[in-house]
Design a protein around this motif. Structure first.
Motif, short mmCIF file in Angstrom:
data_model
loop_
_atom_site.label_atom_id
_atom_site.label_comp_id
_atom_site.label_asym_id
_atom_site.label_seq_id
_atom_site.Cartn_x
_atom_site.Cartn_y
_atom_site.Cartn_z
N MET A 1 54.79 2.68 6.88
CA MET A 1 54.44 1.90 8.38
C MET A 1 55.12 0.31 7.34
SD MET A 1 53.22 1.08 10.88
CE MET A 1 53.19 -0.77 11.95
N ARG A 2 54.43 0.40 6.17
CA ARG A 2 54.80 -1.43 5.88
C ARG A 2 56.70 -1.00 5.23
NH1 ARG A 2 50.96 -4.43 1.71
NH2 ARG A 2 52.40 -5.80 1.52
N LYS A 3 56.61 0.21 5.18
CA LYS A 3 58.33 0.04 4.13
C LYS A 3 59.23 -0.08 5.21
CE LYS A 3 60.55 2.43 0.57
NZ LYS A 3 61.02 3.82 -0.31
N GLY A 4 59.10 0.82 6.18
CA GLY A 4 59.45 0.31 7.24
C GLY A 4 59.47 -0.94 7.95
N LEU A 5 59.12 -1.88 8.12
CA LEU A 5 58.47 -3.35 8.44
C LEU A 5 60.02 -3.97 8.19
CD1 LEU A 5 58.02 -5.34 10.36
CD2 LEU A 5 55.64 -5.65 8.71
N PHE A 6 59.58 -3.55 6.56
CA PHE A 6 60.45 -4.53 5.28
C PHE A 6 61.77 -4.25 5.48
CE2 PHE A 6 56.62 -5.36 3.38
CZ PHE A 6 56.51 -6.78 2.75
N LYS A 7 61.84 -2.87 5.48
CA LYS A 7 63.58 -2.67 5.92
C LYS A 7 64.35 -2.53 7.67
CE LYS A 7 63.47 2.04 3.57
NZ LYS A 7 64.35 3.28 3.43
N ILE A 8 63.34 -3.09 8.04
CA ILE A 8 63.73 -4.04 9.37
C ILE A 8 64.00 -5.57 9.51
CG2 ILE A 8 63.49 -4.50 11.51
CD1 ILE A 8 61.84 -2.03 12.03
N LEU A 9 63.33 -5.93 9.10
CA LEU A 9 63.40 -6.84 8.10
C LEU A 9 64.57 -7.18 7.18
CD1 LEU A 9 59.92 -8.65 7.14
CD2 LEU A 9 61.08 -9.53 8.79
N VAL A 10 65.00 -6.32 6.28
CA VAL A 10 66.61 -6.77 5.88
C VAL A 10 67.35 -6.34 6.42
CG1 VAL A 10 67.61 -5.51 3.97
CG2 VAL A 10 65.68 -5.48 2.98
N LYS A 11 67.84 -6.13 7.82
CA LYS A 11 68.85 -6.11 8.81
C LYS A 11 68.84 -7.07 9.06
CE LYS A 11 68.80 -0.81 8.74
NZ LYS A 11 68.63 0.40 10.09
N ILE A 12 67.24 -7.64 10.20
CA ILE A 12 67.72 -8.81 10.44
C ILE A 12 68.10 -10.02 9.22
CG2 ILE A 12 66.07 -11.01 11.95
CD1 ILE A 12 65.05 -8.39 12.85
N ASN A 13 67.41 -10.28 7.88
CA ASN A 13 67.86 -11.39 7.37
C ASN A 13 69.67 -10.85 7.37
OD1 ASN A 13 65.19 -11.70 7.20
ND2 ASN A 13 65.22 -10.94 5.49
N ASN A 14 69.97 -9.57 6.90
CA ASN A 14 71.83 -9.47 7.16
C ASN A 14 73.05 -10.39 8.21
OD1 ASN A 14 71.27 -8.41 4.44
ND2 ASN A 14 71.30 -6.90 4.61
N ALA A 15 71.56 -10.32 8.99
CA ALA A 15 72.88 -10.48 10.55
C ALA A 15 72.60 -11.86 11.43
CB ALA A 15 71.67 -9.61 11.76
N VAL A 16 70.99 -12.58 10.46
CA VAL A 16 70.81 -13.49 10.78
C VAL A 16 70.87 -14.38 9.73
CG1 VAL A 16 69.40 -15.59 11.51
CG2 VAL A 16 69.23 -12.42 12.12
N LEU A 17 70.71 -14.26 8.62
CA LEU A 17 71.01 -15.78 7.37
C LEU A 17 72.06 -15.60 6.57
CD1 LEU A 17 67.32 -15.02 5.83
CD2 LEU A 17 67.75 -17.17 6.93
N PRO A 18 72.20 -16.44 6.26
CA PRO A 18 73.35 -16.90 5.75
C PRO A 18 73.17 -15.89 3.67
CG PRO A 18 71.71 -18.84 5.00
CD PRO A 18 70.95 -18.30 5.76
N SER A 19 74.85 -15.50 3.85
CA SER A 19 75.08 -14.90 2.61
C SER A 19 75.43 -16.11 1.16
CB SER A 19 76.17 -14.05 2.14
OG SER A 19 76.31 -13.65 1.26
#
Length: 48
Positions: free
Chosen positions: A1-19
């Protein structure tokens, strides 16, 4: 559950936050350093 949440956060970060991959870490502003640290923290939690 927790690992899945962080995987979703990684995808959101890649889409929203600057590289910041091509920038020198010593020349980043305080906000950019915080973003970089947050992205790193989320990524390491997703990989554990």
């Amino acid at each position: 559950m927790r690992k899945g949440l962080f995987k979703i956060l990684v995808k959101i970060n890649n889409a929203v936050l600057p590289s910041l991959i091509k920038k020198d870490p010593s020349k980043l502003s305080t906000l950019q350093k915080a973003i970089l640290g947050y992205r790193y923290w989320v990524l390491t939690k997703a990989l554990d």
